[in-house]
Design an enzyme around this catalytic site. Structure first.
Site, PDB file in Angstrom:
ATOM      1  N   HIS A 119     -41.458 -30.915  62.112  1.00 45.14           N
ATOM      2  CA  HIS A 119     -42.537 -32.295  61.713  1.00 45.14           C
ATOM      3  C   HIS A 119     -44.831 -32.103  62.328  1.00 45.14           C
ATOM      4  CE1 HIS A 119     -44.044 -36.469  61.263  1.00 45.14           C
ATOM      5  NE2 HIS A 119     -42.222 -36.502  60.478  1.00 45.14           N
ATOM      6  N   ASP A 167     -38.202 -32.295  70.618  1.00 44.16           N
ATOM      7  CA  ASP A 167     -37.816 -33.148  69.375  1.00 44.16           C
ATOM      8  C   ASP A 167     -36.782 -34.210  68.939  1.00 44.16           C
ATOM      9  OD1 ASP A 167     -38.497 -35.344  67.352  1.00 44.16           O
ATOM     10  OD2 ASP A 167     -39.721 -34.394  66.302  1.00 44.16           O
ATOM     11  N   GLN A 190     -34.517 -37.144  65.502  1.00 47.27           N
ATOM     12  CA  GLN A 190     -33.589 -37.015  64.269  1.00 47.27           C
ATOM     13  C   GLN A 190     -32.478 -37.000  64.872  1.00 47.27           C
ATOM     14  OE1 GLN A 190     -34.259 -37.650  60.800  1.00 47.27           O
ATOM     15  NE2 GLN A 190     -36.415 -37.642  61.342  1.00 47.27           N
ATOM     16  N   LYS A 210     -35.359 -45.059  64.590  1.00 42.54           N
ATOM     17  CA  LYS A 210     -34.391 -44.722  64.144  1.00 42.54           C
ATOM     18  C   LYS A 210     -33.505 -44.602  64.811  1.00 42.54           C
ATOM     19  CE  LYS A 210     -37.652 -40.856  62.674  1.00 42.54           C
ATOM     20  NZ  LYS A 210     -37.909 -41.101  61.775  1.00 42.54           N
ATOM     21  N   CYS A 222     -44.512 -35.136  56.595  1.00 45.54           N
ATOM     22  CA  CYS A 222     -44.881 -34.319  57.521  1.00 45.54           C
ATOM     23  C   CYS A 222     -44.393 -32.888  57.986  1.00 45.54           C
ATOM     24  CB  CYS A 222     -44.590 -35.320  58.496  1.00 45.54           C
ATOM     25  SG  CYS A 222     -45.498 -37.195  57.782  1.00 45.54           S
TER      26      CYS A 222
END
Length: 408
Positions: free
Chosen positions: A122, A199, A202, A225, A365
């Site tokens: 991302h 990261d 997700q 999220k 993105c």
């Protein structure tokens, strides 16, 4: 209170509405999840009864707000298997990754050092490293993907060398749904002396994450999220590295002493949390974690596997639909990204919206990944714990309607 995942959607007020006279089928969870009533209630309760700034006042409201705020820090630490002083509250994953890049990366990188990231990142885990590389003279190197949408681990191993100082990668691709072998990747990076930044935007809401097991140096994710409010994120960092890392925002509450010429900062995590923090959002995040745990990871993972597999197969059966990422049965998370041949993804998403189906269309993105895939944009359906087989049937029916509408 233990929740039943079969009826969990009833806990989310927004899902009861109709869009364009159709039941709302919300399939943009990779962008943001909806909020259960318990989270909404926690936010309202704070503003109704406990609204005060934290750490500063000795009056009752301030002490209650501070107790709740710091209680959530301990809750998050337990949630990710870390120590509470290794948990920093930020505005979101983007802020967390920027702080690591600017506050840590810029301190340890020298000209000629190498930063290894992946082509599936991302922009939030790509652009900050570009900026730091330009400022420090470090070189940015990319891990490519294989034909089936997984990271090329052989190439990853070849990229790692004595010059590699930082390795940054996503736990789960927000486009392909690929679940990366982050534990193995971390071990490989540490073997050459590199620091590891993950990261987890997700990942955190879909399966348990364990900082002890992963042994990464930094890990970032967002509250919105994982069924919590917007405006709140988490940055985990190993204690010794947070001591070395420098703050990139400055103001009140982060200091021990300020004189006319210099400032002495507090220890982590306080030295990174300048000014008035998103107190209500932190408290809402705590309610979201409670909600997830009331359902249980095993139930969430089983439901999302079932829904994702059904969506993958139903879309695959539609002539002209091309699906990206690993096949079902591989390391794939709860999303399916696709294109309908001959129709722009924005047009697909617009037709789906007329059927009450909310999906995301665009480059997500992740423009370097789009270039690698040979497309400018895609349509993405992403799932949460409240999605069910009825939702994916509506998705497939809406895609068929789009195909018929555009006569492709």
């Amino acid at each position: 209170m233990v929740k039943n995942i079969a009826t969990a959607r009833n806990d989310f007020p927004i899902l009861a509405q109709k869009i364009n006279d159709q039941p709302l089928t919300y399939l943009d969870n990779a962008a943001t999840t909806q909020k259960p009533q318990a989270v909404i209630d926690a936010l309202v309760h704070y503003y109704e009864f406990d609204n005060a700034n934290i750490h500063r006042g000795v009056y009752t409201l301030a002490e209650r707000a501070t107790e709740q705020y710091e209680g959530v820090r301990q809750q998050v630490a337990k949630f990710i298997h870390a120590e509470s002083d290794e948990v920093i509250f930020t505005r979101g994953t983007t802020t967390s990754l920027n702080w690591v890049a600017l506050g840590f990366g810029a301190q340890v990188l020298q000209p000629g050092d190498e930063i290894v990231i992946t082509v599936m990142e991302h922009h939030s885990n790509l652009v900050p490293w570009q900026q730091v590389a330009q400022k420090t003279g470090a070189k940015l190197r990319y891990v490519e993907i294989t034909a089936d949408g997984e990271l090329d681990l052989a190439q990853y191993g070849e990229l790692l060398n004595a010059k590699t100082k930082i390795v940054a990668f996503t736990h789960v691709s927000n486009v392909l749904g690929t679940i990366n072998p982050v534990k193995k990747m971390t071990e490989m990076a540490h073997a050459v002396g590199a620091y590891v930044v993950i990261d987890g935007a997700q990942a955190a809401g879909h399966f348990p994450i364990d900082m002890v097991s992963l042994d990464c140096d930094f890990y970032a994710f967002s509250g919105h999220k994982i069924y919590g409010p917007t405006g709140i994120g988490i940055l985990y960092g190993k204690r010794e590295l947070l001591t070395e890392m420098q703050p990139v925002e400055f103001g009140g509450e982060m200091i021990n002493l300020v004189t006319r010429q210099k400032t002495d900062f507090k220890a982590a995590p306080e030295k990174f949390e300048a000014g008035t923090m998103p107190i209500a959002q932190v408290i809402g995040l705590g309610a979201a974690i409670d909600y997830i745990q009331s359902i249980g990871w095993s139930a969430i993972e089983a439901q999302e596997r079932k829904v994702t597999a059904a969506a993958y197969q139903l879309l695959k059966d539609i002539p002209g639909v091309e699906i990206y990422g690993p096949q079902i049965g591989s390391s794939r998370s709860a999303l399916v990204t696709f294109n309908l041949n001959g129709v722009h993804p924005h047009d697909v998403a617009t037709v789906l919206d007329t059927q009450g189906v909310a999906v995301r269309a665009g480059h997500h993105c992740a423009q370097p990944l789009m270039e690698t895939l040979g497309v400018s944009s895609t349509t993405r359906a992403s799932f949460g714990l409240y999605n069910n087989l009825t939702d994916v049937k509506r998705l497939a029916a809406a895609v068929r309607a789009a195909k018929e509408f555009f006569q492709v």
